[in-house]
Write an enzyme that holds these catalytic residues in place. Structure first.
Site, PDB file in Angstrom:
ATOM      1  CD1 TRP A  81       3.036  -0.148   4.532  1.00 58.34           C
ATOM      2  CD2 TRP A  81       4.648  -0.016   6.137  1.00 58.34           C
ATOM      3  NE1 TRP A  81       2.769  -0.699   5.571  1.00 58.34           N
ATOM      4  CE2 TRP A  81       3.309  -0.492   6.574  1.00 58.34           C
ATOM      5  CE3 TRP A  81       5.794   0.264   7.009  1.00 58.34           C
ATOM      6  CZ2 TRP A  81       3.180  -0.856   7.957  1.00 58.34           C
ATOM      7  CZ3 TRP A  81       5.580  -0.015   8.395  1.00 58.34           C
ATOM      8  CH2 TRP A  81       4.426  -0.581   8.901  1.00 58.34           C
ATOM      9  CD  GLU A  96       5.352   1.289  -7.302  1.00 62.17           C
ATOM     10  OE1 GLU A  96       6.008   1.305  -6.342  1.00 62.17           O
ATOM     11  OE2 GLU A  96       4.148   1.421  -7.413  1.00 62.17           O
ATOM     12  CD  GLU A 101       1.975  -5.875  -6.912  1.00 61.86           C
ATOM     13  OE1 GLU A 101       1.328  -5.521  -5.960  1.00 61.86           O
ATOM     14  OE2 GLU A 101       3.200  -5.014  -7.290  1.00 61.86           O
ATOM     15  N   GLY A 123      -2.108   1.631  -7.560  1.00 57.18           N
ATOM     16  CA  GLY A 123      -2.554   3.011  -7.165  1.00 57.18           C
ATOM     17  C   GLY A 123      -3.507   3.540  -7.697  1.00 57.18           C
ATOM     18  N   GLY A 147      -0.547  -1.993  -1.224  1.00 54.41           N
ATOM     19  CA  GLY A 147       0.294  -0.867  -1.328  1.00 54.41           C
ATOM     20  C   GLY A 147      -0.583   0.210  -0.372  1.00 54.41           C
ATOM     21  N   GLY A 148      -0.996   1.100  -0.892  1.00 55.71           N
ATOM     22  CA  GLY A 148      -1.784   2.154  -0.210  1.00 55.71           C
ATOM     23  C   GLY A 148      -2.873   1.594   1.145  1.00 55.71           C
TER      24      GLY A 148
HETATM   25  P1  13P Z   1      -1.949  -0.342  -4.296  1.00 55.60           P
HETATM   26  O1  13P Z   1      -2.401  -1.572  -3.466  1.00 55.60           O
HETATM   27  O2  13P Z   1      -1.555   0.911  -3.616  1.00 55.60           O
HETATM   28  O3  13P Z   1      -2.583  -0.388  -5.673  1.00 55.60           O
HETATM   29  O4  13P Z   1      -0.325  -0.778  -4.669  1.00 55.60           O
HETATM   30  C1  13P Z   1      -0.140  -2.276  -4.970  1.00 55.60           C
HETATM   31  C2  13P Z   1       1.412  -2.423  -4.993  1.00 55.60           C
HETATM   32  O5  13P Z   1       2.098  -1.925  -5.904  1.00 55.60           O
HETATM   33  C3  13P Z   1       1.973  -3.355  -3.893  1.00 55.60           C
HETATM   34  O6  13P Z   1       3.207  -3.999  -4.096  1.00 55.60           O
END
Ligand code: 13P
Length: 251
Positions: A9, A99, A170, A176, A236-237
């Site tokens: 999240w 990140e 990833e 994202g 993520g999203g």
């Molecule tokens: P998204 O699913 O938003 O691309 O993010 C992936 C992520 O960084 C999960 O840790």
């Protein structure tokens, strides 16, 4: 090996919003979760307690943290220790998320310290690795994954329980962005990670989960999860709404 469906999240949701989303997810999914699947929610620190509370007693549902500091306690203003997370009901934590590497400046060495310390403290760890787009274009995929993975597990005991250490691939360019890696790209990267895990940990490396993360959505999840060496997803999203994430978990 159970497949792991993890919701990252990031810096979203207050404590009350997170508790409500976790409860709603449980309501949508429990009873329909396929055998051999586990669900993990990684909310911000401030929302760990209500999420753990919402999931309490639910089989195959877990709470975890997105980060921690690799010390037991001490003068580390603003940081959170693994023991504090375990106490709130978090059994898992991420290390090396892109990140944290690229926005917050964590080095391979720091990621290695965290991974080893988190495991030693009793957390299960999901070590994230992945190349940036310029690295991919320069043909450096294998070199980047190998560097990040070897540094990430450098201080991890070779006899670590395989269920307690997972790797998430990833690709930074797919996070994202809505641009998901294709099956060929996922298969190639996951095979590389599997070979490295076996090289480092021997047969136990076959039992460690490798998750894919980067623009996983309800409409691409079933195709991704069926690929060789894909033992789960890190979302993520599309994990922020209980309805979307439930469709991924049930895919
Ligand atoms: P998204 O699913 O938003 O691309 O993010 C992936 C992520 O960084 C999960 O840790």
């Amino acid at each position: 090996m159970n497949k792991l469906f993890a919701a990252n999240w990031k810096m979203h949701k207050t404590a009350s919003e997170a508790g409500q989303t976790a409860a709603e997810l449980l309501r949508l999914v429990s009873g329909s979760l396929k055998p051999g699947r586990e669900v993990l929610i990684l909310p911000p620190f401030t929302a760990l307690a209500p999420v753990a509370e919402a999931l309490r007693g639910a089989q195959n549902f877990f709470a975890g943290a997105q980060n921690f500091y690799p010390q037991k306690q001490g003068a580390f203003t603003g940081e959170v220790a693994p023991g504090m997370l375990l106490d709130l009901g978090a059994g898992f934590a991420l290390t090396g998320h892109s990140e944290r590497r690229h926005v917050l400046g964590e080095t391979d060495e720091m990621v290695g310290q965290k991974t080893a310390f988190g495991l030693e403290s009793g957390l299960s760890i999901i070590l994230c690795v992945g190349e940036k787009i310029d690295e991919r274009r320069a043909g450096q995929l294998a070199a980047v994954l190998e560097r990040q993975l070897r540094a990430g597990v450098a201080a991890v005991p070779r006899d670590v329980q395989p269920a307690r250490l997972a790797v998430a691939y990833e690709p930074v360019w797919a996070i994202g962005t809505g641009e998901v890696a294709g099956p060929t790209e996922i298969l190639e990267a996951h095979a590389l990670v599997r070979r490295l895990l076996v090289d480092i940990f021997g047969a136990a490396g076959m039992q460690m989960r490798i998750l894919y993360g980067g623009s996983v959505k309800p409409d691409n999840a079933s195709e991704i999860i069926a690929l060789d060496n894909v033992d789960g997803v890190l979302v993520g999203g599309a994990s922020l709404k209980a309805d979307d994430f439930s469709r991924i978990v049930l895919a």
